[in-house]
Design an enzyme around this catalytic site. Sequence first.
Site, PDB file in Angstrom:
ATOM      1  N   GLU A  15       0.835  -1.205   0.000  1.00 11.06           N
ATOM      2  CA  GLU A  15       0.000   0.000   0.000  1.00 11.06           C
ATOM      3  C   GLU A  15       0.867   1.251   0.000  1.00 11.06           C
ATOM      4  OE1 GLU A  15      -3.415   0.593   2.905  1.00 11.06           O
ATOM      5  OE2 GLU A  15      -1.993   2.108   3.629  1.00 11.06           O
ATOM      6  N   TYR A  47      -7.128   6.676   0.043  1.00 10.17           N
ATOM      7  CA  TYR A  47      -8.102   7.693  -0.358  1.00 10.17           C
ATOM      8  C   TYR A  47      -8.310   8.635   0.809  1.00 10.17           C
ATOM      9  CZ  TYR A  47     -12.665   9.153  -2.403  1.00 10.17           C
ATOM     10  OH  TYR A  47     -13.722   9.835  -2.956  1.00 10.17           O
ATOM     11  N   ALA A  49      -9.683  11.267   3.584  1.00  9.59           N
ATOM     12  CA  ALA A  49     -10.948  11.331   4.325  1.00  9.59           C
ATOM     13  C   ALA A  49     -11.927  12.251   3.618  1.00  9.59           C
ATOM     14  CB  ALA A  49     -10.691  11.820   5.752  1.00  9.59           C
ATOM     15  N   HIS A  75      -8.446   2.759  -3.167  1.00  4.91           N
ATOM     16  CA  HIS A  75      -9.311   2.840  -1.991  1.00  4.91           C
ATOM     17  C   HIS A  75     -10.485   3.764  -2.284  1.00  4.91           C
ATOM     18  CE1 HIS A  75      -6.213   1.546   1.288  1.00  4.91           C
ATOM     19  NE2 HIS A  75      -5.932   0.989   0.119  1.00  4.91           N
ATOM     20  N   ASP A 107     -13.134   7.405   8.040  1.00  9.46           N
ATOM     21  CA  ASP A 107     -13.345   8.186   9.259  1.00  9.46           C
ATOM     22  C   ASP A 107     -13.990   9.528   8.929  1.00  9.46           C
ATOM     23  OD1 ASP A 107     -12.096   6.232  10.865  1.00  9.46           O
ATOM     24  OD2 ASP A 107     -10.130   7.002  10.271  1.00  9.46           O
ATOM     25  N   ALA A 125     -19.332   0.700   4.617  1.00 12.24           N
ATOM     26  CA  ALA A 125     -18.798   0.076   3.406  1.00 12.24           C
ATOM     27  C   ALA A 125     -19.837  -0.847   2.779  1.00 12.24           C
ATOM     28  CB  ALA A 125     -17.524  -0.702   3.733  1.00 12.24           C
ATOM     29  N   LYS A 165     -20.824  -8.201   4.658  1.00  9.08           N
ATOM     30  CA  LYS A 165     -20.071  -7.474   3.625  1.00  9.08           C
ATOM     31  C   LYS A 165     -19.619  -8.417   2.517  1.00  9.08           C
ATOM     32  CE  LYS A 165     -16.710  -5.276   5.750  1.00  9.08           C
ATOM     33  NZ  LYS A 165     -15.578  -4.325   5.908  1.00  9.08           N
ATOM     34  N   GLN A 176      -6.398  -5.292   8.863  1.00  5.77           N
ATOM     35  CA  GLN A 176      -5.675  -4.232   9.541  1.00  5.77           C
ATOM     36  C   GLN A 176      -4.351  -4.826  10.009  1.00  5.77           C
ATOM     37  OE1 GLN A 176      -4.468  -1.316  10.221  1.00  5.77           O
ATOM     38  NE2 GLN A 176      -6.520  -0.482  10.594  1.00  5.77           N
ATOM     39  N   GLN A 212       6.805   5.307  15.775  1.00  7.85           N
ATOM     40  CA  GLN A 212       5.825   4.806  14.811  1.00  7.85           C
ATOM     41  C   GLN A 212       4.828   3.858  15.470  1.00  7.85           C
ATOM     42  OE1 GLN A 212       7.687   2.748  11.549  1.00  7.85           O
ATOM     43  NE2 GLN A 212       5.743   2.004  10.741  1.00  7.85           N
TER      44      GLN A 212
END
Length: 285
Positions: A15, A47, A49, A75, A107, A125, A165, A176, A212
């Site tokens: 990604e 993409y 927000a 996305h 979000d 989604a 979904k 995730q 991080q």
Amino acid sequence: MIKEKYSQKTIFSCEVFPPKRNDDIYEIYKTLDEIKLLKPDFISVTYGAGGSNSKKTATIAAYIQNICEVEALAHMTAVGMTEESLNSILFELKKKGVYNVLALRGDKPKTMTDEEFEQRTYRYASDLIPEIRKNGEMFVAGACYPEVHPESSNWEEDIKYLKNKVDIGLDSLITQMFFDNSVFYNFMDKIRKAGIEVPVHAGIMPITAANQLGTSVKLSGSSVPNELSSIIAKYGHDPDDMKKAGIDYAIAQVNDLIKNGVDGIHVYTMNKADTTMAIYEGTFA
């Protein structure tokens, strides 16, 4: 399309995200020019927000698809999307030869009022997926949480919504980030027993700097195993050593996942080509 990539082997993907400043877009092109040498099965591009980076997403996806000659996964977030904007973005993607999308809720943007958020066209989604399907042949992926979605009450509720979904039109799932493979294996056991059979890509985030981890965990809700905490305690003060240790940890994760038959590995690159290439060389090469 991505669906043509699946076989008996574990597929590799990663990604990237659009730069905030327009004049930095050439930096992501340079990153992609390096990553494409690995011949990944696909590269996803995030993409903004509320659609703040939608044009950049389409532009970068087109570069991935047509210049890098790698399948692009764009996305697409439900928050802030209207029927008109959805159709416009899908038209733009297809015009650029991009036929793979990742459907997400997204979000709430900082610029969106509470009233606007409550009155949004697509709430989840799952509302977006059928609309994408109506716009012609598209490969549609979705997101999942190996440690339960932060807003779900329990596993049962989370898997019920995830199965819904999938049933309404998902071709695959991307998890995730997680840092403990046993968490992923437990998740896979639960969803397979629930009848979710689509390919699942394990999301891997290499922790290459001590600060991080705090940001990543806050955003994802991922738990941190003792082994990773110890690595940060030992090497966190030295950027070079921390980077190497973080990459080595990710490589160990990926090799174990491949050995156990994972469908796909999806690396969250943070737009770092060197880190992505090191992980690939330590696992797939």
